[in-house]
Design a protein around this motif. Structure first.
Motif, mmCIF file in Angstrom:
data_model
loop_
_atom_site.group_PDB
_atom_site.id
_atom_site.type_symbol
_atom_site.label_atom_id
_atom_site.label_comp_id
_atom_site.label_asym_id
_atom_site.label_seq_id
_atom_site.Cartn_x
_atom_site.Cartn_y
_atom_site.Cartn_z
ATOM 1 N N GLY A 1 0.782 -1.236 0.000
ATOM 2 C CA GLY A 1 0.000 0.000 0.000
ATOM 3 C C GLY A 1 0.813 1.286 0.000
ATOM 4 N N LEU B 1 0.958 3.808 -3.127
ATOM 5 C CA LEU B 1 0.402 5.151 -2.942
ATOM 6 C C LEU B 1 1.397 6.203 -3.433
ATOM 7 C CD1 LEU B 1 -2.082 6.641 -1.562
ATOM 8 C CD2 LEU B 1 -0.472 7.123 0.287
ATOM 9 N N ASP C 1 5.841 -5.653 5.363
ATOM 10 C CA ASP C 1 4.709 -4.748 5.193
ATOM 11 C C ASP C 1 4.082 -4.565 6.567
ATOM 12 O OD1 ASP C 1 2.844 -3.743 2.832
ATOM 13 O OD2 ASP C 1 1.578 -4.398 4.481
ATOM 14 N N ASN C 2 3.897 -3.330 6.975
ATOM 15 C CA ASN C 2 3.293 -3.066 8.276
ATOM 16 C C ASN C 2 4.072 -3.707 9.427
ATOM 17 O OD1 ASN C 2 0.539 -1.555 8.425
ATOM 18 N ND2 ASN C 2 0.495 -2.672 6.491
ATOM 19 N N HIS D 1 0.949 5.721 8.256
ATOM 20 C CA HIS D 1 0.249 4.743 7.411
ATOM 21 C C HIS D 1 -0.183 3.482 8.139
ATOM 22 C CE1 HIS D 1 1.023 6.627 3.471
ATOM 23 N NE2 HIS D 1 2.114 7.096 4.063
ATOM 24 N N THR D 2 -0.023 3.456 9.438
ATOM 25 C CA THR D 2 -0.477 2.243 10.135
ATOM 26 C C THR D 2 -0.521 2.484 11.635
ATOM 27 O OG1 THR D 2 -0.073 -0.120 10.437
ATOM 28 C CG2 THR D 2 1.872 1.261 10.385
ATOM 29 N N ALA E 1 4.739 -2.156 13.670
ATOM 30 C CA ALA E 1 5.299 -1.345 12.592
ATOM 31 C C ALA E 1 5.978 -0.082 13.124
ATOM 32 C CB ALA E 1 4.209 -0.973 11.596
ATOM 33 N N VAL F 1 -4.472 8.572 6.843
ATOM 34 C CA VAL F 1 -4.745 8.335 5.428
ATOM 35 C C VAL F 1 -6.190 7.943 5.112
ATOM 36 C CG1 VAL F 1 -2.363 7.874 4.755
ATOM 37 C CG2 VAL F 1 -3.745 6.006 5.699
ATOM 38 N N ASN G 1 -6.673 8.611 1.302
ATOM 39 C CA ASN G 1 -5.893 8.139 0.144
ATOM 40 C C ASN G 1 -6.700 8.162 -1.149
ATOM 41 O OD1 ASN G 1 -3.964 5.520 1.822
ATOM 42 N ND2 ASN G 1 -3.567 7.680 1.543
ATOM 43 N N LYS H 1 -5.403 -8.577 7.857
ATOM 44 C CA LYS H 1 -6.205 -8.444 6.626
ATOM 45 C C LYS H 1 -7.170 -9.635 6.463
ATOM 46 C CE LYS H 1 -2.534 -5.782 4.322
ATOM 47 N NZ LYS H 1 -3.105 -4.492 3.903
ATOM 48 N N GLU I 1 -6.802 -1.580 9.330
ATOM 49 C CA GLU I 1 -6.371 -1.161 7.998
ATOM 50 C C GLU I 1 -6.457 0.362 7.933
ATOM 51 O OE1 GLU I 1 -4.436 -1.895 5.421
ATOM 52 O OE2 GLU I 1 -5.683 -3.570 4.739
ATOM 53 N N ALA I 2 -5.314 1.009 7.831
ATOM 54 C CA ALA I 2 -5.331 2.468 7.902
ATOM 55 C C ALA I 2 -6.270 3.054 6.844
ATOM 56 C CB ALA I 2 -3.923 3.006 7.713
ATOM 57 N N SER I 3 -6.134 2.597 5.637
ATOM 58 C CA SER I 3 -7.029 3.079 4.583
ATOM 59 C C SER I 3 -7.403 1.929 3.653
ATOM 60 C CB SER I 3 -6.352 4.196 3.781
ATOM 61 O OG SER I 3 -6.979 4.357 2.524
ATOM 62 N N GLY I 4 -6.372 1.328 3.058
ATOM 63 C CA GLY I 4 -6.608 0.425 1.937
ATOM 64 C C GLY I 4 -6.690 1.281 0.683
ATOM 65 N N THR I 5 -6.171 0.757 -0.399
ATOM 66 C CA THR I 5 -6.306 1.466 -1.678
ATOM 67 C C THR I 5 -6.797 0.494 -2.756
ATOM 68 O OG1 THR I 5 -3.913 1.146 -1.876
ATOM 69 C CG2 THR I 5 -4.680 3.360 -1.362
HETATM 70 C C1 OAK Z 1 4.190 -0.373 5.288
HETATM 71 C C2 OAK Z 1 5.284 -0.369 6.102
HETATM 72 C C3 OAK Z 1 5.272 0.322 7.297
HETATM 73 C C4 OAK Z 1 4.144 1.044 7.640
HETATM 74 C C5 OAK Z 1 3.044 1.032 6.814
HETATM 75 C C6 OAK Z 1 3.066 0.320 5.647
HETATM 76 C C7 OAK Z 1 1.911 0.299 4.728
HETATM 77 O O1 OAK Z 1 2.032 -0.139 3.594
HETATM 78 N N1 OAK Z 1 0.766 0.787 5.155
HETATM 79 C C8 OAK Z 1 -0.374 0.852 4.275
HETATM 80 O O2 OAK Z 1 -0.402 2.135 3.673
HETATM 81 C C9 OAK Z 1 -1.429 2.280 2.725
HETATM 82 C C10 OAK Z 1 -1.274 3.628 2.096
HETATM 83 O O3 OAK Z 1 -1.558 4.634 2.995
HETATM 84 C C11 OAK Z 1 -2.784 2.078 3.389
HETATM 85 O O4 OAK Z 1 -3.778 2.154 2.407
HETATM 86 C C12 OAK Z 1 -2.840 0.725 4.093
HETATM 87 O O5 OAK Z 1 -4.048 0.616 4.811
HETATM 88 C C13 OAK Z 1 -1.665 0.580 5.022
HETATM 89 O O6 OAK Z 1 -1.639 -0.726 5.559
#
Ligand code: OAK
Length: 825
Positions: free
Chosen positions: A119, A123, A273-274, A359-360, A365, A434, A463, A553, A651-655
């Motif tokens: 994500g 983004l 990731d996260n 982002h999380t 993370a 986000v 997002n 997820k 899930e902070a946002s999801g895209t």
């Molecule tokens: C990856 C590594 C460390 C911290 C966060 C991330 C990450 O990918 N977070 C994701 O960011 C996306 C863009 O903002 C969001 O849409 C996702 O929900 C989020 O998991």
């Protein structure tokens, strides 16, 4: 529109010439790879002209620049996208046809530059596309990893990671810029010297190891506006070429060390990731690209401006999560040690230049670095952070006298660790989440203390995604149909897509809309047959969950529900059941054992279900290998149902959710991340919402009271599904999925039973799935729902998101670029 210097004949000639000069071959003799390279070089020539024009326009107009600092840019393939944005796709396709070349086959030759995980990285790529299209001056700043995200192979149902050597054949869309190389220093010590002349202490960094950072620029083509921005990714090299020189001087060891350090830094993207990876090398990567990027930004600024105290008027650094947070201290260092500012002036500039996006909220993370490691690797930077911390603690004390809890919770350095998020918030002038729900959770829960102390910094930027890649390129039939009905304005103004709403009850339009979906499903079915050897019926419901594999997820919820359905069909063969194809795609981080087991489970369930003649093909399960940007484009276009089933609040946002919506797939999801806003736009009746709310989940987390064992003990069907994990139904090795089973219940092996509330949400999910089925059976109702999803997706363009960043945070100036005459070039 293609311009005169780029007409078909010239284009064809240039392709032929490139094949000749690059490979000493005739067109007919060239391999697909050679054709891809030759065509890409021809396209790059055109881009370079626009790139120069853009640079000239920027020099004349002197706009403020945003530097988007990110460890990840998940760009996906460039050729097709560049052609589309140049407005030349159609003509080039024709020209290539005339040469006997299929543009799709050519596009398939390109490796996906996968310099990102999921994500956050994708983004960043969407944002660059939008910035160029909207006419803002922007640099993406990152790392040119030699190996990007690993390639995933599925062997015997298991994920196997294979290195992604994306640079092996040479990447045509990059430009090496050795003239802008910078030095970056690691280790050593800081010597303090009193300067008689100024009466100030000078801090001199000595005994360090140096690495050369060499930028590679990739063009970011705006949509039909002549603008080409730059993604600048840094490669590392030893300062001195390793050779006889050093050998003779007895510096052999040092030369080898430098060489190795450089090689290591840019070798590979961490596939987490996260989740934070606490590795020293990761910290080196962070400082490496941050230092080089900021040095370059200052150098560029100083070329045309002479007051460094006004840097913030022309420069803003956006930190994509905390990974580049060193930017705060590095900018302070450069302003003080190199530019000669005192602390207060440097701080005044820095705090107007840096902004932070979170982002999380996943605890694992959150970046925290041991003081020992940090101070050893970056002694001067660490010193500066200590001073920032010292001053901040005084502020906290003044604000909350005697409240030591606050210091404990808010300090940047505490408990032997440097807390990067705290540094980002203290120094940043903006802190954003986000999606609306995510920002509220930050304000009221995760970052509550900071919000209370500095509420003015906090803001939300929901997002978005670029419709140019995920509709115009990925779903060309639908894009053409939309343009036929409402004109082409949606391509650069997605709010226009709401004009499709008038077709929501138009039978002919709905029929056409669904026919296109069907064609896309056929295309995906073909891909699945070719890549998985599984035949799927494009008349079945394509129910899709593609994203990184992570417990939060809840791919596990999805596959457990598949098992439940399978049991139901076997138990009641006469039951009416609309055929369903469950499609998964996900990479698991290489070290994330449980996530990898879930992949194995999905494949084991697929084996059993797909080969059980007694269910008459009513369910198929497919795991698409190596999910990435390029196959994502096919998948979104073909989806009927969008699975967005994270545990609410996680899930902070999801895209991905937005990409499905844009392509006409209703959401089956929890009230999490941007799903909340998707439902708000499309209406409850055009989505399938289930599960506990974020409040409920957070309440359980804070106060306890959730008991998955109770569900297991009282719900026989759920119990059956869980038992099947360990009774040989899906693997003769009954221990294979024991860990997954244990993770859901209060067993002796599990400290937090069902941490992600899978059993808690199971019934509600199954019931929502029932609603999906009955809605799908009503063809007209479904078509209307699907079309309304596309029609209501206007908010989720990254163009909208970027405009909000510009208005509220960056305050950039809009630039127009006119094309110079061909003769001048
Ligand atoms: C990856 C590594 C460390 C911290 C966060 C991330 C990450 O990918 N977070 C994701 O960011 C996306 C863009 O903002 C969001 O849409 C996702 O929900 C989020 O998991």
């Amino acid at each position: 529109m293609i311009d005169k210097q780029f007409d078909k004949e010239t284009f064809k000639k240039s392709v032929k010439d490139n094949v000749k000069f690059l490979y000493r071959r005739k067109l007919e003799e060239a391999t697909q790879e050679q054709l891809f390279q030759a065509v890409s070089y021809t396209v790059k020539d055109v881009i370079i002209d626009n790139w120069l024009d853009t640079q000239n326009a920027y020099e004349e107009q002197d706009p403020k620049i945003v530097y988007y600092m990110s460890m990840e840019f998940l760009m996906g393939r460039a050729l097709g996208n560049n052609l589309l944005n140049l407005g030349a796709y159609g003509e080039v396709k024709e020209a290539l046809e005339e040469l006997g070349i299929d543009i799709n086959a050519l596009e398939d030759q390109e490796p996906d530059p996968a310099l990102g995980n999921g994500g956050l990285g994708r983004l960043a790529a969407c944002f660059l596309d939008s910035l160029a299209t909207l006419g803002y001056s922007a640099y993406g700043c990152g790392i040119r990893y030699r190996y990007g995200m690993f390639k995933q192979e599925i062997r015997d149902g298991y994920q196997v990671e294979v290195p992604d050597a994306w640079l092996e054949e040479g990447y045509p869309f990059e430009l090496r810029r050795p003239e802008y190389a910078k030095e970056v220093h690691f280790g050593g010590y800081v010597r303090v010297e009193y300067d008689q002349a100024t009466g100030q202490n000078k801090f001199i960094h000595e005994g360090y190891q140096a690495v050369k950072a060499i930028p590679y620029d990739m063009p970011i083509v705006g949509y039909e506006n002549n603008i080409v921005n730059t993604l600048r990714i840094w490669d590392a090299a030893a300062i001195e070429e390793f050779g006889f020189d050093s050998f003779d001087k007895g510096d052999y060891k040092k030369a080898v060390e430098q060489e190795n350090l450089a090689k290591d830094i840019v070798n590979v993207l961490y596939p987490n990731d996260n989740k934070m990876s606490g590795k020293e090398l990761r910290l080196k990567q962070q400082y490496f690209f941050v230092s080089a990027s900021i040095q370059a930004a200052i150098e560029k600024y100083k070329k045309t401006h002479n007051d460094i105290k006004k840097l913030h008027e022309k420069v803003v650094f956006q930190m994509n999560d905390t990974h580049p947070t060193m930017a705060v201290a590095e900018l302070m260092r450069l302003l003080m040690d190199q530019e000669g500012l005192g602390w207060d002036d440097a701080w005044a500039v820095t705090t107007k230049c840096v902004a932070y996006t979170n982002h999380t909220i996943m605890a694992e993370a959150l970046e925290k670095w041991p003081i020992e490691l940090f101070s050893r690797l970056l002694p001067r930077v660490y010193q500066i952070i200590e001073e920032i911390n010292r001053r901040f603690i005084i502020e906290v004390q003044n604000r909350y006298p005697g409240n030591y809890e606050k210091i404990k919770k808010m300090a940047i350095i505490y408990d032997g660790q440097v807390k990067m998020a705290h540094l980002a918030i203290v120094a940043g002038f903006s802190v954003n989440g986000v999606a609306r729900l995510h920002t509220e959770i930050l304000k009221n829960q995760e970052l509550k203390d900071f919000y209370e102390m500095m509420p003015e910094k906090f803001n939300n930027k929901t997002n978005g995604i670029t419709q140019r890649r995920f509709l115009l390129h990925g779903n060309q039939n639908l894009a053409a149909w939309i343009t036929d009905h409402i004109g082409p304005d949606w391509i650069t103004d997605l709010s226009q897509i709401s004009k499709l709403k008038v077709y929501a009850d138009d039978e002919k339009a709905l029929q056409e809309f669904m026919n296109i979906k069907f064609q896309n499903k056929q295309r995906l079915a073909k891909y699945i047959l070719e890549h998985n050897g599984v035949e799927v019926d494009p008349h079945s419901i394509f129910d899709v969950q593609v994203k990184r594999l992570h417990e939060y997820k809840r791919q596990l919820l999805n596959i457990l529900h598949v098992i439940y359905l399978y049991n139901q069909i076997k138990l009641h063969p006469e039951m009416e059941f609309y055929p369903r194809t469950f499609i998964f795609g996900a990479k698991a981080s290489a070290a994330y054992e449980r996530a990898k087991k879930i992949i194995k489970l999905i494949n084991c369930v697929a084996d059993v279900v797909n080969n059980d003649p007694s269910i008459g093909g009513k369910i198929k399960v497919v795991f698409i290998e190596n999910y990435r940007v390029s196959n994502a484009e096919l998948i979104f276009a073909a989806a009927d149902v969008s699975e967005q089933i994270s545990t609410a609040s996680k899930e902070a946002s999801g895209t991905g959710n937005m990409k499905f919506m844009l392509n006409g797939a209703p959401t089956l999801g929890t009230m999490d991340g941007a799903n909340v806003e998707i439902v708000e736009e499309v209406g409850q009746e055009n989505a399938f919402i289930f599960g506990m709310s974020a409040d409920q989940i957070i309440n359980y987390e804070n106060h306890g009271g959730y008991d998955p064992d109770f569900i297991y003990n009282t719900d026989a069907e759920i119990r059956q599904v869980l038992m099947q994990l360990i009774n040989g139904t899906f693997s003769s090795d009954t221990e294979l999925f024991r860990d997954i089973y244990d993770s859901l219940l209060n067993t002796k092996n599990c400290s937090r039973a069902d941490q992600y509330f899978i059993l808690g949400d199971f019934r509600s999910y199954a019931e929502a799935q029932k609603r999906v089925e009955s809605a799908y059976k009503d063809e007209k109702k479904w078509a209307k729902m699907a079309l309304l999803n596309t029609a209501c997706s206007g908010k989720f363009s990254s163009d909208r998101t970027i405009q909000e960043y510009v208005d509220d945070i960056w305050h950039l100036d809009k630039v127009t670029v006119t094309k110079s005459e061909a003769a001048e070039k």
